[in-house]
Design an enzyme around this catalytic site. Structure first.
Site, PDB file in Angstrom:
ATOM      1  N   GLU A 281       0.957  -1.242   0.169  1.00 26.50           N
ATOM      2  CA  GLU A 281       0.095   0.036   0.186  1.00 26.50           C
ATOM      3  C   GLU A 281       0.899   1.265  -0.044  1.00 26.50           C
ATOM      4  O   GLU A 281       0.409   2.240  -0.442  1.00 26.50           O
ATOM      5  CB  GLU A 281      -0.898  -0.095   1.144  1.00 26.50           C
ATOM      6  CG  GLU A 281      -2.318  -0.289   0.874  1.00 26.50           C
ATOM      7  CD  GLU A 281      -3.435  -0.182   1.994  1.00 26.50           C
ATOM      8  OE1 GLU A 281      -2.809   0.288   3.166  1.00 26.50           O
ATOM      9  OE2 GLU A 281      -4.611  -0.360   1.747  1.00 26.50           O
ATOM     10  N   HIS A 302       8.995 -26.789  -1.208  1.00 24.78           N
ATOM     11  CA  HIS A 302       8.560 -27.870  -2.216  1.00 24.78           C
ATOM     12  C   HIS A 302       7.404 -27.402  -2.975  1.00 24.78           C
ATOM     13  O   HIS A 302       6.536 -28.068  -3.391  1.00 24.78           O
ATOM     14  CB  HIS A 302       8.385 -29.004  -1.261  1.00 24.78           C
ATOM     15  CG  HIS A 302       9.415 -29.679  -0.624  1.00 24.78           C
ATOM     16  ND1 HIS A 302      10.102 -30.551  -0.917  1.00 24.78           N
ATOM     17  CD2 HIS A 302       9.915 -28.950   0.448  1.00 24.78           C
ATOM     18  CE1 HIS A 302      11.263 -30.581  -0.147  1.00 24.78           C
ATOM     19  NE2 HIS A 302      11.290 -29.892   0.689  1.00 24.78           N
ATOM     20  N   LYS A 416     -13.967   0.287  -3.614  1.00 26.89           N
ATOM     21  CA  LYS A 416     -15.162   0.883  -2.615  1.00 26.89           C
ATOM     22  C   LYS A 416     -16.192   1.512  -3.218  1.00 26.89           C
ATOM     23  O   LYS A 416     -17.414   1.363  -3.101  1.00 26.89           O
ATOM     24  CB  LYS A 416     -14.365   1.690  -1.625  1.00 26.89           C
ATOM     25  CG  LYS A 416     -13.700   0.908  -0.447  1.00 26.89           C
ATOM     26  CD  LYS A 416     -13.328   1.792   0.542  1.00 26.89           C
ATOM     27  CE  LYS A 416     -12.040   1.463   1.580  1.00 26.89           C
ATOM     28  NZ  LYS A 416     -11.509   2.390   2.276  1.00 26.89           N
TER      29      LYS A 416
HETATM   30  O1  PA5 Z   1      -3.310   1.404   5.699  1.00 21.88           O
HETATM   31  C1  PA5 Z   1      -4.496   1.620   5.800  1.00 21.88           C
HETATM   32  O2  PA5 Z   1      -4.855   3.070   6.121  1.00 21.88           O
HETATM   33  C2  PA5 Z   1      -5.613   0.967   5.534  1.00 21.88           C
HETATM   34  O3  PA5 Z   1      -5.358  -0.458   5.081  1.00 21.88           O
HETATM   35  C3  PA5 Z   1      -6.688   0.673   6.581  1.00 21.88           C
HETATM   36  O4  PA5 Z   1      -6.114  -0.039   7.748  1.00 21.88           O
HETATM   37  C4  PA5 Z   1      -7.932  -0.302   6.156  1.00 21.88           C
HETATM   38  O5  PA5 Z   1      -8.531   0.138   5.021  1.00 21.88           O
HETATM   39  C5  PA5 Z   1      -8.976  -0.387   7.413  1.00 21.88           C
HETATM   40  O6  PA5 Z   1      -9.332   1.078   7.469  1.00 21.88           O
HETATM   41  P1  PA5 Z   1     -10.109   1.511   8.638  1.00 21.88           P
HETATM   42  O7  PA5 Z   1      -9.295   1.486   9.988  1.00 21.88           O
HETATM   43  O8  PA5 Z   1     -10.571   3.088   8.422  1.00 21.88           O
HETATM   44  O9  PA5 Z   1     -11.510   0.662   8.896  1.00 21.88           O
END
Ligand code: PA5
Length: 427
Positions: A281, A302, A416
């Site tokens: 990310e 393996h 989303k």
């Molecule tokens: O790193 C990030 O910001 C995302 O991966 C969030 O952790 C994930 O989308 C969950 O979001 P939230 O904590 O707002 O539900």
């Protein structure tokens, strides 16, 4: 502190070698909080802030949950779940829920699969339980639905007032639907700091509360992390975070576009999942970024071992190891030596694993895969803190070196928006 070994990567460096000038500049803008996304660099001093503000109340909430419940349901996704699961599996083993006298910890809100929800309800049975719902935004669909289910289960079992004493909410301090619900209902609340993004939040209440319920010494984790972050501020090629960031960016520029994180300890599996989110990310954007993958050795030798040894030469391999095993186990002697293995009798499995590791490393380097070694002394609270702080620091430096904002995730929004549009259209 983590040690980085670049000897297995050096044969693949070109004449210029890793660019430590660019590493220094990336570290400068990170520490000076002047780079893209600098509003989300609060993790740099998060352990120190947590120690001063919330740590005591997290510990006392965990003690209360341990008295109240046989099971803690942790509801969250992405950065709001992977860190806690990684810590519990690493330090208490993946079998924690089967072998523990501490409360069992189950994770929900990371899937929309109905079978998984039903299975969790079956696992819960008639056990006493509490819920820790974690969402920074408070509006993510998967955990929001998970919390709706978990809250209904709690209220059916304990009544609305009884349920209130068993719900622990970790969310933004000031805003969001979850924040508003928690305030209206009077649930116990913990904070995801506004200047810390989900994937950098494991050392806040997000990770620390479930870890403490599972019996992990979170005061030791926070204390070690404070010291590790001070050490990782070193402005020098001696800094392990510089070494890792510079080496992987250099290899990427020389065609190694995929990084495999490997470990020989099965309890590392969710640390690798946490690492994949952190690096995927943070770095995969604007059409560039090293693809983070993971393998669990020896098992995957393996299966994926064939590809690593012999497939397209676009891989680099980063191997995490713990210098000392936590427990010994020796190969038993057998009369008559029916399987021909008595030449190993009396040797510790850790010793055999180390030799396997060296053999694999040599084979993969010979096969054209650069090898970066990362080690910490032990699989304990200090080792966990060192790995987390090291990977976070190296990730931000590496992302800045490649010219992207480490702290946003614009690509996650696309699915989303589609999902919400399609769900509403089907009404
Ligand atoms: O790193 C990030 O910001 C995302 O991966 C969030 O952790 C994930 O989308 C969950 O979001 P939230 O904590 O707002 O539900």
């Amino acid at each position: 502190m983590v040690k980085v070994d670049l000897l297995g990567a050096q044969p693949f460096f070109d004449a210029a070698g890793p660019d430590f000038a660019a590493t220094a500049e990336a570290h400068r803008i990170l520490a000076g909080r002047s780079g893209a996304g600098s509003d989300f660099t609060g993790w740099l001093d998060l352990p120190g802030r947590v120690a001063k503000s919330e740590l005591k109340s997290i510990v006392s909430a965990a003690q209360r949950i341990r008295r109240q419940a046989q099971v803690l349901l942790v509801v969250g996704i992405g950065g709001s779940y992977l860190g806690a699961r990684a810590a519990i599996e690493l330090l208490q083993t993946p079998s924690h829920n089967q072998i523990t006298n501490d409360p069992q910890v189950y994770f929900m809100g990371n899937t929309l699969n109905p079978d998984a929800v039903n299975e969790l309800i079956a696992l819960l049975g008639d056990k006493d339980f509490c819920v820790n719902v974690i969402s920074k935004s408070g509006g993510t669909l998967e955990p929001a639905l998970g919390f709706r289910v978990a809250r209904a289960l709690l209220e059916r079992k304990y009544g609305r007032n009884g349920a209130k004493k068993r719900i622990y909410v970790t969310t933004d301090e000031h805003r969001g639907i979850l924040h508003d619900i928690a305030e209206a209902e009077g649930y116990d609340r913990f904070i995801v700091p506004g200047d810390v993004g989900g994937r950098f939040s494991v050392l806040s209440a997000v990770g620390l509360l479930p870890m403490a319920v599972a019996g992990i010494d979170i005061e030791a984790v926070v204390d070690c992390a404070i010291h590790d972050l001070m050490d990782l501020d070193l402005r020098s090629p001696e800094n392990p975070a510089w070494q890792y960031a510079a080496a992987r960016q250099h290899l990427y520029r020389n065609g190694k576009t995929i990084e495999i994180l490997a470990c020989y300890d099965p309890s590392f599996r969710f640390m690798a999942e946490w690492w994949k989110q952190l690096y995927g990310e943070s770095e995969g954007k604007n059409g560039i970024g090293i693809f983070p993958a993971s393998v669990e050795y020896n098992a995957d030798l393996h299966s994926m071992g064939q590809y690593v040894q012999d497939g397209p030469r676009t891989l680099m391999e980063t191997v995490v190891s713990f210098e000392q095993a936590m427990t010994p186990f020796k190969v038993p002697f057998e009369m008559g030596d029916p399987d021909g293995l008595n030449y190993l009798a009396g040797r510790d499995f850790a010793d055999i694993e180390r030799i396997a590791r060296d053999a694999v490393k040599a084979a993969h380097i010979a096969g054209g895969v650069p090898n970066i070694g990362i080690s910490v002394p032990r699989r304990d609270e200090a080792g966990f803190a060192s790995l987390v702080t090291f990977f976070e620091m190296a990730c931000a430096i590496s992302a800045y070196m490649s010219g992207v904002n480490p702290f946003d995730q614009p690509g996650v929004e696309a699915y989303k928006q589609n999902m919400f549009r399609m769900l509403k259209q089907e009404d």
